[in-house]
Design a protein around this motif. Structure first.
Motif, PDB file in Angstrom:
ATOM      1  N   ASN A 140      36.598  58.867  53.982  1.00  0.00           N
ATOM      2  CA  ASN A 140      36.474  57.691  54.514  1.00  0.00           C
ATOM      3  C   ASN A 140      34.871  57.084  54.888  1.00  0.00           C
ATOM      4  OD1 ASN A 140      39.182  57.057  54.662  1.00  0.00           O
ATOM      5  ND2 ASN A 140      39.223  57.642  56.772  1.00  0.00           N
ATOM      6  N   ARG A 141      33.987  57.904  53.995  1.00  0.00           N
ATOM      7  CA  ARG A 141      32.528  57.556  53.942  1.00  0.00           C
ATOM      8  C   ARG A 141      32.398  56.604  52.819  1.00  0.00           C
ATOM      9  NH1 ARG A 141      30.173  63.643  53.324  1.00  0.00           N
ATOM     10  NH2 ARG A 141      31.411  63.383  51.501  1.00  0.00           N
ATOM     11  N   LEU A 142      31.694  55.693  53.273  1.00  0.00           N
ATOM     12  CA  LEU A 142      31.110  54.691  52.255  1.00  0.00           C
ATOM     13  C   LEU A 142      30.177  55.210  51.251  1.00  0.00           C
ATOM     14  CD1 LEU A 142      31.085  51.556  51.672  1.00  0.00           C
ATOM     15  CD2 LEU A 142      28.812  51.472  52.819  1.00  0.00           C
ATOM     16  N   ILE A 143      30.823  54.866  49.888  1.00  0.00           N
ATOM     17  CA  ILE A 143      30.188  55.637  48.959  1.00  0.00           C
ATOM     18  C   ILE A 143      29.316  54.491  48.040  1.00  0.00           C
ATOM     19  CG2 ILE A 143      31.549  57.642  48.654  1.00  0.00           C
ATOM     20  CD1 ILE A 143      33.063  56.568  46.514  1.00  0.00           C
ATOM     21  N   SER A 144      29.791  53.260  47.972  1.00  0.00           N
ATOM     22  CA  SER A 144      29.050  52.239  47.206  1.00  0.00           C
ATOM     23  C   SER A 144      29.564  50.809  47.884  1.00  0.00           C
ATOM     24  CB  SER A 144      29.573  52.020  45.799  1.00  0.00           C
ATOM     25  OG  SER A 144      30.784  51.860  45.560  1.00  0.00           O
ATOM     26  N   ASP A 145      28.806  49.749  47.777  1.00  0.00           N
ATOM     27  CA  ASP A 145      29.277  48.372  47.827  1.00  0.00           C
ATOM     28  C   ASP A 145      28.373  47.738  46.763  1.00  0.00           C
ATOM     29  OD1 ASP A 145      26.398  47.529  49.016  1.00  0.00           O
ATOM     30  OD2 ASP A 145      26.935  48.846  50.514  1.00  0.00           O
ATOM     31  N   LYS A 146      29.162  46.304  46.709  1.00  0.00           N
ATOM     32  CA  LYS A 146      28.652  45.607  45.384  1.00  0.00           C
ATOM     33  C   LYS A 146      28.428  44.102  46.141  1.00  0.00           C
ATOM     34  CE  LYS A 146      29.380  44.218  40.658  1.00  0.00           C
ATOM     35  NZ  LYS A 146      30.410  44.397  39.417  1.00  0.00           N
ATOM     36  N   LYS A 147      27.443  43.556  45.708  1.00  0.00           N
ATOM     37  CA  LYS A 147      27.245  42.268  46.480  1.00  0.00           C
ATOM     38  C   LYS A 147      26.701  41.460  45.458  1.00  0.00           C
ATOM     39  CE  LYS A 147      26.426  44.492  51.079  1.00  0.00           C
ATOM     40  NZ  LYS A 147      25.269  44.427  52.069  1.00  0.00           N
ATOM     41  N   PRO A 171      24.618  40.737  40.258  1.00  0.00           N
ATOM     42  CA  PRO A 171      25.217  41.683  41.392  1.00  0.00           C
ATOM     43  C   PRO A 171      24.317  42.851  41.542  1.00  0.00           C
ATOM     44  CG  PRO A 171      26.990  41.211  39.599  1.00  0.00           C
ATOM     45  CD  PRO A 171      25.542  40.695  38.985  1.00  0.00           C
ATOM     46  N   LYS A 172      24.157  43.300  43.126  1.00  0.00           N
ATOM     47  CA  LYS A 172      23.484  44.359  43.443  1.00  0.00           C
ATOM     48  C   LYS A 172      24.387  45.405  43.972  1.00  0.00           C
ATOM     49  CE  LYS A 172      20.207  45.347  47.050  1.00  0.00           C
ATOM     50  NZ  LYS A 172      19.197  44.874  48.152  1.00  0.00           N
ATOM     51  N   THR A 173      24.669  46.796  43.302  1.00  0.00           N
ATOM     52  CA  THR A 173      25.381  47.627  43.749  1.00  0.00           C
ATOM     53  C   THR A 173      24.631  48.715  44.690  1.00  0.00           C
ATOM     54  OG1 THR A 173      26.915  47.482  42.048  1.00  0.00           O
ATOM     55  CG2 THR A 173      26.975  49.517  42.880  1.00  0.00           C
ATOM     56  N   THR A 174      24.836  49.337  45.655  1.00  0.00           N
ATOM     57  CA  THR A 174      24.240  50.250  46.344  1.00  0.00           C
ATOM     58  C   THR A 174      25.181  51.262  46.460  1.00  0.00           C
ATOM     59  OG1 THR A 174      23.280  48.397  47.825  1.00  0.00           O
ATOM     60  CG2 THR A 174      23.185  50.658  48.662  1.00  0.00           C
ATOM     61  N   GLU A 175      24.726  52.736  46.287  1.00  0.00           N
ATOM     62  CA  GLU A 175      25.317  53.921  46.228  1.00  0.00           C
ATOM     63  C   GLU A 175      24.828  54.546  47.421  1.00  0.00           C
ATOM     64  OE1 GLU A 175      26.483  55.436  42.198  1.00  0.00           O
ATOM     65  OE2 GLU A 175      25.028  53.924  41.687  1.00  0.00           O
ATOM     66  N   TYR A 176      25.640  55.440  48.165  1.00  0.00           N
ATOM     67  CA  TYR A 176      25.341  56.403  49.314  1.00  0.00           C
ATOM     68  C   TYR A 176      25.617  57.646  49.095  1.00  0.00           C
ATOM     69  CZ  TYR A 176      25.345  51.443  51.214  1.00  0.00           C
ATOM     70  OH  TYR A 176      25.127  50.482  51.564  1.00  0.00           O
TER      71      TYR A 176
END
Length: 380
Positions: A140-147, A171-176
């Protein structure tokens, strides 16, 4: 100048106040399903009463926000707003939008969508929205978000849709990335192509295209370094792989954060010192003193005092002392009761009233003892 300073003060106060994690919560996060479950409510509404120049309350009111929780659909939807501040001409305005959030596992958000109120003319409807998509791993850890922002335009003729134009802007994708202790260590960013879609019904024509003028390949955006227990260093980078800013943390013998040093300047050549925060502890009292060195920092020094993790005092010192802002906060048991702000143009006082469940039901703002804002909170 006085009106401009008043705007600056309110904006800075709200931001500073909201960023304090240790302050007892005034405004419940109603975009988190756990809070609806915790307080056993399904709907929350916030209204603002219009105030006359003499401080008297008018009968009519304005809906500022509405949150509705549908547990069966794992959804929270409603209405909210943000403030557009006009510094030089005109009055500040509230911009309203509709939102819909989708969840799973009780509180993990999957999708957020904010839609502006449609712009409707005689032969055209334009819908603008901002979309956020989230993904998690099996822990349940955030691994990516797309905005991304999306615009849909419909051209009309005699009540029939003749053309539909749809665009998605870069679109901007952030990966953790996490370490073995589930601590965030790296953050990567990718910016994709803009997409365009055209459907011309009268001509039976559909077309799609992409544009990559501002695309950015995946790059390291942030990096955090730890020892066995604490965060030691936080660094940000540009898309050109240049070091942008850096923050170092230092701890005392009790593993309490004692100093924080921020530097910036894009590190093209010699970096510059941005701010230094020093923290002192004395039993239940904690004092934070931050000195800002950036030329564009309105407040050059910030002092905060906490008693049992409750913020009780804040002093914001500007370049010229007459523009300092001093804030005191008083509490009743575990709930905040009043905040008092003293600055050049007068004194503002925020008063809060809570119900027996600890939920905010009334908020009043006074400027030099005259009521200027009144909000009511309702729960169902």
């Amino acid at each position: 100048m006085s009106k401009i300073f008043l705007y600056i003060f309110f904006i800075y106060s709200i931001f500073s106040f909201g960023q304090n994690e240790n302050l007892n919560q005034i405004y419940v996060d109603w975009e988190n399903p756990k809070n609806f479950e915790k307080y056993n409510v399904k709907k929350v509404t916030v209204y603002s009463k219009e105030i006359k120049k003499n401080g008297k309350i008018k009968r009519d009111s304005l809906l500022l926000a509405k949150y509705e929780y549908d547990k069966s659909k794992d959804m929270i939807k409603g209405i909210n707003h943000y403030l557009i501040v006009m510094f030089h001409r005109g009055e500040s305005q509230l911009k309203f939008y509709n939102f819909k959030n989708q969840y799973f596992s009780d509180s993990l958000i999957v999708k957020k969508e904010n839609k502006e109120i449609p712009k409707v003319t005689k032969d055209k409807i334009v819908n603008n929205s901002f979309v956020e998509l989230y993904k998690y791993d099996n822990l349940n850890r955030l691994i990516s978000d797309k905005k991304y922002s999306e615009e849909n335009e419909y051209n009309l003729s005699k009540k029939d849709t003749t053309a539909h134009y749809r665009s998605i802007s870069y679109p901007k994708t952030t990966e953790y990335e996490y370490d073995f202790k589930s601590r965030l260590i790296k953050q990567y960013i990718t910016r994709d192509s803009s997409e365009y879609y055209i459907n011309l019904k009268n001509y039976n024509s559909i077309s799609e295209s992409k544009n990559c003028s501002y695309c950015e390949e995946k790059y390291l955006d942030q990096e955090r370094k730890y020892d066995d227990s604490n965060l030691l260093e936080w660094t940000t980078y540009t898309y050109k792989k240049e070091k942008h800013t850096k923050r170092n943390y230092f701890y005392d013998e009790n593993q309490n954060l004692g100093k924080q040093i921020d530097s910036t300047g894009w590190y093209l050549g010699k970096p510059s010192l941005s701010s230094i925060k020093e923290i002192r502890y004395d039993d239940n009292i904690k004092i934070e003193i931050q000195t800002n060195f950036n030329d564009d920092s309105y407040f050059k020094k910030e002092t905060k005092k906490f008693d049992n993790n409750q913020l009780v005092y804040e002093l914001l010192e500007a370049k010229y002392p007459e523009y300092n802002v001093e804030t005191t906060l008083t509490y009743s048991r575990n709930s905040i009761k009043k905040t008092t702000n003293r600055f050049k143009n007068g004194i503002t006082v925020e008063e809060y009233l809570f119900n027996k469940n600890g939920l905010l039901i009334e908020q009043k703002t006074y400027l030099s003892e005259i009521l200027i804002e009144y909000k009511k909170y309702y729960y169902e």
